[in-house]
Design a protein around this motif. Structure first.
Motif, PDB file in Angstrom:
ATOM      1  N   SER A 156       0.826  -1.349  -0.213  1.00 28.50           N
ATOM      2  CA  SER A 156       0.051  -0.192  -0.084  1.00 28.50           C
ATOM      3  C   SER A 156       0.869   1.183   0.079  1.00 28.50           C
ATOM      4  O   SER A 156       0.529   2.235  -0.453  1.00 28.50           O
ATOM      5  CB  SER A 156      -0.915   0.054   1.163  1.00 28.50           C
ATOM      6  N   LEU A 184      -0.089   4.665  -2.404  1.00 25.71           N
ATOM      7  CA  LEU A 184      -0.769   5.864  -1.473  1.00 25.71           C
ATOM      8  C   LEU A 184       0.045   7.282  -1.437  1.00 25.71           C
ATOM      9  O   LEU A 184      -0.454   8.132  -1.632  1.00 25.71           O
ATOM     10  CB  LEU A 184      -0.951   5.273  -0.150  1.00 25.71           C
ATOM     11  N   SER A 216      -1.479   1.484   7.107  1.00 21.62           N
ATOM     12  CA  SER A 216      -2.522   2.177   6.411  1.00 21.62           C
ATOM     13  C   SER A 216      -3.813   1.828   6.385  1.00 21.62           C
ATOM     14  O   SER A 216      -3.951   0.662   6.314  1.00 21.62           O
ATOM     15  CB  SER A 216      -1.786   2.582   5.157  1.00 21.62           C
ATOM     16  N   THR A 217      -4.909   2.500   6.249  1.00 20.53           N
ATOM     17  CA  THR A 217      -6.286   2.392   6.076  1.00 20.53           C
ATOM     18  C   THR A 217      -6.185   1.435   4.755  1.00 20.53           C
ATOM     19  O   THR A 217      -7.073   0.424   4.806  1.00 20.53           O
ATOM     20  CB  THR A 217      -7.368   3.299   6.102  1.00 20.53           C
ATOM     21  N   LYS A 218      -5.618   1.904   3.598  1.00 18.72           N
ATOM     22  CA  LYS A 218      -5.628   1.306   2.359  1.00 18.72           C
ATOM     23  C   LYS A 218      -5.032  -0.194   2.613  1.00 18.72           C
ATOM     24  O   LYS A 218      -5.683  -1.324   2.084  1.00 18.72           O
ATOM     25  CB  LYS A 218      -4.537   1.739   1.519  1.00 18.72           C
ATOM     26  N   GLN A 246      -8.023  -2.343   4.734  1.00 15.07           N
ATOM     27  CA  GLN A 246      -9.028  -2.759   3.941  1.00 15.07           C
ATOM     28  C   GLN A 246      -8.598  -3.883   2.948  1.00 15.07           C
ATOM     29  O   GLN A 246      -9.509  -4.592   2.654  1.00 15.07           O
ATOM     30  CB  GLN A 246      -9.691  -1.420   3.017  1.00 15.07           C
TER      31      GLN A 246
END
Length: 460
Positions: A207, A211, A379-381, A384
């Motif tokens: 990610s 990002l 990271s949120t990416k 998820q």
């Protein structure tokens, strides 16, 4: 908060010694705090600290909860960092914290694994090598603390983790469920909360490049270098070359730093070492892979000495707090074995724990995931991405649900986050927060933990 204020040295205690020399506990005279050591294995000593909330509400329909906070690192101290830096009753200047999670629950901090913080081993062969070994030690500690205390057994325990602590949390939860089923552990497991947690290293390293490229922090050259190393890490993980993967992770962090002009891995809107509220100052984590390991273990701006106070957490924990606790051996320095904790876990560091999350969901355990919007390291990416790999039967229904916006206090115009839930899986997106959600967004974090624990306390 007066009872927690500054009675840190001139306070009365009683001492309780357990037969066999396996545990030693001290209690504050007003019973607001307990702390002690458990010898989880011969010559392996784990330190814990329990705070009882002054905000406790007695409600038979909603029992008052206990939160077990697990720090990351590996080798970062929950007793030091989670307690004084993030959610405990006092900050590093020994001033009351208005946003303490004691408003919603009792708090249990543990220096885990052995060798972290005040915990220590008498023989270097006793450091844990895997997350599951750490979980076994933590289960032993919970057995020693909970099985002898009927009052603790009445309160549901919620395991809340940050960063690498998420890997400890899911392995501990599975170990605890087994021990409960076998009758070895007497407690109620309320659930697990994974905050910015290192559950799937592969998804996180993949990610970073895209990002940062979208944020103009990397150009195409930096993206190519990042993706190339991420692919190398993936192949090493497939081949079972886990120590090599950890070395490549270290190399990737250095490449990211160089190509981005030192982006802060804990808030990608900042530079590492800037004066932002979550710029991170150094805690030493060994001599090998110095840059990456130090970067990974840097925690919060208050590690810096603060004018007029003991803002230096190392000085605080090895000074006035050590004197207060009274049972820390003279030859034990807070954080003195942390470098060895990381070194011994480097073979497990990059191994994912997605399967363990799946197992917990399948067993009906409540699992909450929360992530800070501007975190990079976890990271949120990336979060998820690993959530979408779950095999849990409810996943597709969870993914298709709409999110609910979150606010704080009386302000219903400023969006503080989003929330989604299906059956026993919950996800919180926390806006404006980096890696350290309770520090960056204390109001929304406090409301969130109240919802997670079903605390009978009034919402903020």
């Amino acid at each position: 908060m007066e009872k927690f204020s500054l009675l840190l040295v001139s306070v009365l205690f009683f001492v309780q010694l357990f037969h066999g020399g396996t545990a030693r506990t001290l209690r504050k005279q007003d019973a607001s705090e307990d702390w002690g050591y458990v010898e989880v294995r011969p010559k392996a000593h784990m330190f814990w600290w329990l705070y009882r909330s002054p905000y406790r509400v007695e409600d038979p329909s909603k029992p008052w909860p206990i939160i077990l906070w697990l720090q990351g690192g590996p080798g970062a101290s929950g007793v030091g960092i989670g307690n004084f830096e993030e959610v405990g009753p006092l900050d590093t200047n020994l001033k009351p914290r208005n946003s303490t999670w004691l408003r919603k629950a009792d708090l249990l901090f543990v220096d885990n694994p052995v060798g972290t913080g005040y915990s220590f081993v008498e023989d270097t062969k006793l450091f844990v090598k895997t997350d599951k070994e750490a979980a076994a030690d933590l289960t032993t500690l919970l057995i020693k603390i909970f099985n002898k205390d009927v009052n603790l057994q009445k309160s549901p325990l919620y395991i809340v983790a940050e960063s690498y602590g998420g890997k400890y949390a899911v392995t501990l939860a599975l170990s605890a469920v087994k021990a409960i089923e076998e009758g070895r552990l007497k407690l109620k497991l309320g659930g697990v909360a994974l905050g910015d947690s290192w559950i799937s290293p592969e998804d996180y390293v993949f990610s970073w490049g895209p990002l940062l490229k979208d944020l103009s922090r990397l150009d195409n050259n930096g993206l190519q270098k990042s993706n190339s190393l991420a692919e190398k890490i993936k192949q090493q993980l497939v081949a079972g070359q886990f120590v090599d993967a950890t070395n490549s992770w270290s190399e990737l962090e250095s490449v990211i730093s160089s190509s981005s002009n030192n982006v802060d891995f804990y808030n990608f809107l900042e530079d590492a070492g800037s004066d932002s509220v979550i710029s991170l100052m150094a805690m030493e984590l060994g001599q090998s892979k110095v840059t990456s390991l130090k970067r990974y273990s840097r925690y919060l701006s208050s590690l810096r000495p603060t004018p007029g106070g003991d803002g230096d957490i190392d000085t605080l924990l090895n000074g006035v707090i050590k004197k207060k606790l009274k049972i820390i051996p003279d030859n034990v320095t807070w954080g003195g074995q942390s470098d060895s904790v990381f070194t011994n876990l480097e073979g497990d560091f990059m191994i994912p724990r997605i399967n363990e999350v799946d197992e917990l969901l399948a067993k009906g355990v409540n699992v909450t995931i929360y992530n800070g919007q501007v975190d990079l390291i976890c990271s949120t990416k990336g979060t998820q991405a690993w959530v979408e790999k779950l095999k849990w039967e409810g996943l597709q229904s969870f993914l298709t649900k709409d999110r609910t916006p979150l606010y704080c206090g009386t302000d219903k115009t400023t969006t503080k986050g989003f929330f989604k839930s299906y059956k026993n899986l919950q996800f919180y997106w926390i806006l404006g927060a980096g890696h350290f959600v309770p520090v960056n967004q204390p109001c929304i974090a406090l409301n969130m933990v109240g919802a997670i624990t079903k605390s009978p306390a009034t919402s903020t």
